[in-house]
Design a protein around this motif. Sequence first.
Motif, PDB file in Angstrom:
ATOM      1  N   ALA A  21      39.619  54.081  36.502  1.00  0.00           N
ATOM      2  CA  ALA A  21      40.396  53.635  37.657  1.00  0.00           C
ATOM      3  C   ALA A  21      39.938  52.247  38.105  1.00  0.00           C
ATOM      4  N   ALA A  22      38.633  52.004  38.092  1.00  0.00           N
ATOM      5  CA  ALA A  22      38.112  50.687  38.475  1.00  0.00           C
ATOM      6  C   ALA A  22      38.620  49.614  37.522  1.00  0.00           C
ATOM      7  N   THR A  23      38.539  49.893  36.234  1.00  0.00           N
ATOM      8  CA  THR A  23      38.990  48.928  35.232  1.00  0.00           C
ATOM      9  C   THR A  23      40.492  48.690  35.341  1.00  0.00           C
ATOM     10  N   ALA A  24      41.254  49.745  35.588  1.00  0.00           N
ATOM     11  CA  ALA A  24      42.707  49.608  35.720  1.00  0.00           C
ATOM     12  C   ALA A  24      43.073  48.729  36.905  1.00  0.00           C
ATOM     13  N   LEU A  25      42.359  48.887  38.027  1.00  0.00           N
ATOM     14  CA  LEU A  25      42.638  48.045  39.188  1.00  0.00           C
ATOM     15  C   LEU A  25      42.318  46.593  38.867  1.00  0.00           C
ATOM     16  N   TYR A  26      41.176  46.344  38.224  1.00  0.00           N
ATOM     17  CA  TYR A  26      40.821  44.973  37.844  1.00  0.00           C
ATOM     18  C   TYR A  26      41.902  44.371  36.951  1.00  0.00           C
ATOM     19  N   GLU A  27      42.339  45.122  35.957  1.00  0.00           N
ATOM     20  CA  GLU A  27      43.350  44.604  35.026  1.00  0.00           C
ATOM     21  C   GLU A  27      44.665  44.317  35.742  1.00  0.00           C
ATOM     22  N   ARG A  28      45.017  45.154  36.718  1.00  0.00           N
ATOM     23  CA  ARG A  28      46.259  44.946  37.471  1.00  0.00           C
ATOM     24  C   ARG A  28      46.171  43.678  38.321  1.00  0.00           C
ATOM     25  N   LEU A  29      44.988  43.430  38.901  1.00  0.00           N
ATOM     26  CA  LEU A  29      44.814  42.271  39.773  1.00  0.00           C
ATOM     27  C   LEU A  29      44.388  41.000  39.029  1.00  0.00           C
ATOM     28  N   ALA A  30      43.968  41.133  37.772  1.00  0.00           N
ATOM     29  CA  ALA A  30      43.419  39.995  37.018  1.00  0.00           C
ATOM     30  C   ALA A  30      44.276  38.732  37.078  1.00  0.00           C
ATOM     31  N   PRO A  31      45.621  38.835  36.974  1.00  0.00           N
ATOM     32  CA  PRO A  31      46.412  37.597  37.029  1.00  0.00           C
ATOM     33  C   PRO A  31      46.259  36.836  38.349  1.00  0.00           C
ATOM     34  N   ARG A  68      45.920  40.334  49.689  1.00  0.00           N
ATOM     35  CA  ARG A  68      46.537  41.308  50.591  1.00  0.00           C
ATOM     36  C   ARG A  68      47.824  41.842  49.987  1.00  0.00           C
ATOM     37  N   PRO A  69      48.121  43.133  50.153  1.00  0.00           N
ATOM     38  CA  PRO A  69      47.452  44.123  51.007  1.00  0.00           C
ATOM     39  C   PRO A  69      46.309  44.883  50.321  1.00  0.00           C
ATOM     40  N   GLN A  70      45.833  44.423  49.187  1.00  0.00           N
ATOM     41  CA  GLN A  70      44.724  45.099  48.500  1.00  0.00           C
ATOM     42  C   GLN A  70      43.486  45.096  49.392  1.00  0.00           C
ATOM     43  N   PRO A  71      42.879  46.268  49.663  1.00  0.00           N
ATOM     44  CA  PRO A  71      41.619  46.272  50.408  1.00  0.00           C
ATOM     45  C   PRO A  71      40.558  45.445  49.666  1.00  0.00           C
ATOM     46  N   CYS A  72      39.833  44.650  50.410  1.00  0.00           N
ATOM     47  CA  CYS A  72      38.908  43.699  49.793  1.00  0.00           C
ATOM     48  C   CYS A  72      37.975  43.167  50.866  1.00  0.00           C
ATOM     49  N   PHE A  73      36.712  42.918  50.489  1.00  0.00           N
ATOM     50  CA  PHE A  73      35.812  42.249  51.421  1.00  0.00           C
ATOM     51  C   PHE A  73      34.728  41.508  50.647  1.00  0.00           C
ATOM     52  N   PRO A  74      34.226  40.405  51.229  1.00  0.00           N
ATOM     53  CA  PRO A  74      33.155  39.644  50.575  1.00  0.00           C
ATOM     54  C   PRO A  74      31.830  40.403  50.617  1.00  0.00           C
ATOM     55  N   VAL A  75      31.038  40.263  49.558  1.00  0.00           N
ATOM     56  CA  VAL A  75      29.693  40.838  49.520  1.00  0.00           C
ATOM     57  C   VAL A  75      28.743  39.799  48.950  1.00  0.00           C
ATOM     58  N   ALA A  76      27.535  39.770  49.468  1.00  0.00           N
ATOM     59  CA  ALA A  76      26.505  38.880  48.930  1.00  0.00           C
ATOM     60  C   ALA A  76      25.967  39.475  47.629  1.00  0.00           C
ATOM     61  N   VAL A  77      25.759  38.635  46.638  1.00  0.00           N
ATOM     62  CA  VAL A  77      25.183  39.083  45.377  1.00  0.00           C
ATOM     63  C   VAL A  77      23.695  39.277  45.602  1.00  0.00           C
ATOM     64  N   ARG A  78      23.162  40.420  45.165  1.00  0.00           N
ATOM     65  CA  ARG A  78      21.741  40.703  45.366  1.00  0.00           C
ATOM     66  C   ARG A  78      20.978  40.492  44.072  1.00  0.00           C
TER      67      ARG A  78
END
Length: 78
Positions: A21-31, A68-78
């Motif tokens: 599911a994670a990979t599918a979402l990435y592939e859908r949003l990749a463009p 938007r409307p994809q849920p998304c938020f910035p995160v700091a790389v650790r």
Amino acid sequence: LPAASAGAFRIQLGAFRDLTAATALYERLAPRLGGKAMTLVPSGTMTRLQVGPYPSRAAAAAACAALRPQPCFPVAVR
């Protein structure tokens, strides 16, 4: 941290129990992601889908706004 300054932030698009599911979402949003790379971050029983790097929190937030409307938020790389 000089290395982190080149891409200190990612955007998080979700947390999944199923890597498919994670990979599918990435592939859908990749463009719409401008060639940014997918990173899968294990977190307990979940896997966080993050994309980046972005040079600043503001750049990551702007990338989220563009998705938007994809849920998304910035995160700091650790």
